[in-house]
Write a protein that holds these residues in place. Structure first.
Motif, PDB file in Angstrom:
ATOM      1  N   SER A  87      -3.469   6.906   7.374  1.00  0.00           N
ATOM      2  CA  SER A  87      -4.707   5.980   6.487  1.00  0.00           C
ATOM      3  C   SER A  87      -3.811   5.761   5.081  1.00  0.00           C
ATOM      4  O   SER A  87      -2.598   7.109   4.897  1.00  0.00           O
ATOM      5  CB  SER A  87      -5.518   6.669   6.054  1.00  0.00           C
ATOM      6  OG  SER A  87      -6.347   7.823   5.728  1.00  0.00           O
ATOM      7  N   VAL A  88      -4.027   5.572   4.119  1.00  0.00           N
ATOM      8  CA  VAL A  88      -2.857   5.131   2.387  1.00  0.00           C
ATOM      9  C   VAL A  88      -3.586   6.718   2.225  1.00  0.00           C
ATOM     10  O   VAL A  88      -2.806   7.405   1.592  1.00  0.00           O
ATOM     11  CB  VAL A  88      -3.787   3.971   1.600  1.00  0.00           C
ATOM     12  CG1 VAL A  88      -3.154   4.524   0.457  1.00  0.00           C
ATOM     13  CG2 VAL A  88      -2.966   2.754   2.905  1.00  0.00           C
ATOM     14  N   GLU A  89      -5.293   7.577   2.830  1.00  0.00           N
ATOM     15  CA  GLU A  89      -5.296   8.097   1.748  1.00  0.00           C
ATOM     16  C   GLU A  89      -4.494   9.990   1.762  1.00  0.00           C
ATOM     17  O   GLU A  89      -3.344  10.536   1.498  1.00  0.00           O
ATOM     18  CB  GLU A  89      -6.658   8.418   1.791  1.00  0.00           C
ATOM     19  CG  GLU A  89      -7.852   7.749   1.138  1.00  0.00           C
ATOM     20  CD  GLU A  89      -7.866   6.391   1.830  1.00  0.00           C
ATOM     21  OE1 GLU A  89      -7.330   6.119   2.713  1.00  0.00           O
ATOM     22  OE2 GLU A  89      -7.864   5.235   0.944  1.00  0.00           O
ATOM     23  N   ALA A 108       0.576   3.881  -3.334  1.00  0.00           N
ATOM     24  CA  ALA A 108       0.309   5.601  -2.718  1.00  0.00           C
ATOM     25  C   ALA A 108       1.564   6.533  -3.019  1.00  0.00           C
ATOM     26  O   ALA A 108       1.458   7.248  -3.863  1.00  0.00           O
ATOM     27  CB  ALA A 108       0.205   5.582  -0.919  1.00  0.00           C
ATOM     28  N   VAL A 109       2.452   5.960  -3.399  1.00  0.00           N
ATOM     29  CA  VAL A 109       3.688   6.722  -3.544  1.00  0.00           C
ATOM     30  C   VAL A 109       3.394   7.105  -4.965  1.00  0.00           C
ATOM     31  O   VAL A 109       3.588   7.480  -5.890  1.00  0.00           O
ATOM     32  CB  VAL A 109       5.075   6.372  -2.998  1.00  0.00           C
ATOM     33  CG1 VAL A 109       6.000   7.548  -3.764  1.00  0.00           C
ATOM     34  CG2 VAL A 109       5.227   6.586  -1.282  1.00  0.00           C
ATOM     35  N   SER A 110       2.985   5.193  -5.597  1.00  0.00           N
ATOM     36  CA  SER A 110       3.251   5.935  -7.591  1.00  0.00           C
ATOM     37  C   SER A 110       2.583   6.411  -7.362  1.00  0.00           C
ATOM     38  O   SER A 110       2.369   6.735  -9.099  1.00  0.00           O
ATOM     39  CB  SER A 110       3.469   3.775  -7.324  1.00  0.00           C
ATOM     40  OG  SER A 110       4.288   3.358  -6.861  1.00  0.00           O
ATOM     41  N   LEU A 111       0.913   6.095  -7.128  1.00  0.00           N
ATOM     42  CA  LEU A 111      -0.341   7.537  -7.113  1.00  0.00           C
ATOM     43  C   LEU A 111      -0.087   8.510  -7.586  1.00  0.00           C
ATOM     44  O   LEU A 111       0.078   9.537  -8.384  1.00  0.00           O
ATOM     45  CB  LEU A 111      -1.591   6.597  -7.142  1.00  0.00           C
ATOM     46  CG  LEU A 111      -1.925   5.443  -7.030  1.00  0.00           C
ATOM     47  CD1 LEU A 111      -3.323   4.850  -6.137  1.00  0.00           C
ATOM     48  CD2 LEU A 111      -3.083   5.752  -8.630  1.00  0.00           C
ATOM     49  N   GLU A 146       0.522  -1.067   0.193  1.00  0.00           N
ATOM     50  CA  GLU A 146       0.284  -0.206  -0.068  1.00  0.00           C
ATOM     51  C   GLU A 146       0.655   1.439  -0.206  1.00  0.00           C
ATOM     52  O   GLU A 146       0.395   1.706  -0.620  1.00  0.00           O
ATOM     53  CB  GLU A 146      -1.112  -0.047   1.346  1.00  0.00           C
ATOM     54  CG  GLU A 146      -1.609  -1.118   1.148  1.00  0.00           C
ATOM     55  CD  GLU A 146      -2.681  -0.982   2.561  1.00  0.00           C
ATOM     56  OE1 GLU A 146      -4.277  -1.136   2.298  1.00  0.00           O
ATOM     57  OE2 GLU A 146      -1.995  -0.882   3.039  1.00  0.00           O
ATOM     58  N   PHE A 147       2.061   1.009   0.716  1.00  0.00           N
ATOM     59  CA  PHE A 147       2.664   2.192   0.983  1.00  0.00           C
ATOM     60  C   PHE A 147       3.444   2.567  -0.478  1.00  0.00           C
ATOM     61  O   PHE A 147       3.611   3.794  -0.979  1.00  0.00           O
ATOM     62  CB  PHE A 147       3.813   2.120   1.814  1.00  0.00           C
ATOM     63  CG  PHE A 147       4.384   3.119   2.025  1.00  0.00           C
ATOM     64  CD1 PHE A 147       4.817   4.235   1.430  1.00  0.00           C
ATOM     65  CD2 PHE A 147       6.189   2.697   2.309  1.00  0.00           C
ATOM     66  CE1 PHE A 147       5.652   5.619   1.964  1.00  0.00           C
ATOM     67  CE2 PHE A 147       7.064   3.572   2.539  1.00  0.00           C
ATOM     68  CZ  PHE A 147       6.997   5.169   2.206  1.00  0.00           C
TER      69      PHE A 147
END
Length: 339
Positions: free
Chosen positions: A200-202, A76-79, A72-73
């Motif tokens: 959170s991921v957001e 998140a950075v890729s997005l 998930e980390f």
């Protein structure tokens, strides 16, 4: 949508420091790449798909709620990178892990370790670092191609997994440049968050976007290029190496007055060795070494750091080299390592 002020066209060309028109730039030529990882000590490479499909996710012991996973980390950075730079696809990540935490399924509890089948084993890695290269965003310093790079570090031992989920989790993220010839990472304080806290991921995604949008790549490259204009004589290099060894043993009151140096004694020895033998950044025939090459000796030695110390030492290497530059420029005459 967050953005970084370093793109000049749809082709995502990086603003050159010299600001020359595009038709005055030399055509790109293939660059010899070293087959080395961006961090090496006590780490192994892992594919994202393997980490997603085969690694378990640690949980908070008191309520069994999952922590934010390594996958998930990375996502998140890729997005954040995809949105910030308008990429058509999610960029791939180069991932390194260390400190495995092994387990087994209940049915295999009585088996000897060598008898375990693959489906009976469980594993996750306590520490993970990854690096994402942004395609087409690059510049050159002293014949070395630099590529814009984003990534992060996660170390679960920094979180209190013995409690309930609720407190923010700790992450480290960066945006900087990777030297393509050796995979050395060039980062400064302006491009790093060493204690990003997210629930959170957001939340994690938003904070990474903020880091990207606040990063001045052109300014950082300009500062890096200044290193090529300053040289250390061999005796000055030797003095820095000698005092770097002494720094580790200074009395605490005295050490607090001296610019911090985070690399360890083994890494100092590696810098001294590579001053003579590095294929890319060793001394010149006259025995001098410019600060760009010296900086790359530092970042090269940093690849032998554990994952949880990697970014701190990378930032410290840039700050330390900058202080040497100021000392050579006579704006920092009392620099202890050269005084």
């Amino acid at each position: 949508m967050p953005s970084v002020n370093l793109l000049t066209s749809d082709k995502m060309e990086l603003l050159r420091i010299d600001r020359l028109p595009i038709h005055h730039r030399a055509p790109e030529t293939p660059v010899l790449e070293m087959s080395s990882a961006f961090i090496e000590a006590n780490t192994e490479t892992v594919e994202f798909r393997e980490m997603r499909d085969q690694h378990v996710i640690p949980v908070y012991l008191k309520d069994n709620e999952p922590a934010i996973s390594h996958c998930e980390f990375v996502e998140a950075v890729s997005l954040a990178a995809q949105e910030s730079f308008g990429l058509a696809h999610l960029p791939d990540a180069s991932i390194r892990v260390s400190h495995p935490v092994k387990g087994r399924v209940y049915e295999a509890r009585h088996k000897k370790a060598q008898e375990l089948l693959n489906h009976e084993k469980t594993i996750y890695f306590e520490r993970m670092a990854f690096m994402i290269t942004i395609p087409g965003v690059r510049d050159e310093i002293s014949g070395n191609m630099l590529e814009l790079t984003i990534g992060g570090v996660k170390a679960f031992h920094l979180d209190n997994l013995n409690s309930c989920k609720g407190s923010p989790e700790h992450f480290k993220v960066f945006i900087g440049f990777k030297n393509r010839v050796c995979t050395n990472l060039c980062v400064s304080t302006d491009g790093v968050k060493l204690d990003l806290k997210a629930r959170s991921v957001e939340d994690l995604f938003q904070q990474v976007c903020e880091l990207i949008s606040g990063f001045d790549a052109v300014r950082f490259l300009r500062n890096l290029s200044l290193f090529t204009a300053y040289e250390l004589e061999e005796r000055q290099f030797a003095q820095i190496i000698g005092r770097s060894r002494m720094y580790q043993f200074l009395p605490k009151p005295l050490r607090s007055e001296i610019p911090e140096l985070l690399i360890n004694d083994t890494q100092v020895s590696r810098i001294a060795e590579h001053f003579y033998h590095d294929p890319n950044f060793s001394r010149s025939q006259s025995g001098t070494i410019d600060l760009w090459r010296f900086f790359n000796l530092l970042t090269g030695a940093n690849k032998q750091s554990y994952i949880d110390k990697y970014l701190e030492r990378g930032v410290n290497g840039y700050d330390f080299t900058e202080q040497i530059r100021l000392a050579l420029d006579s704006t920092h005459p009392d620099f202890w390592y050269l005084s």
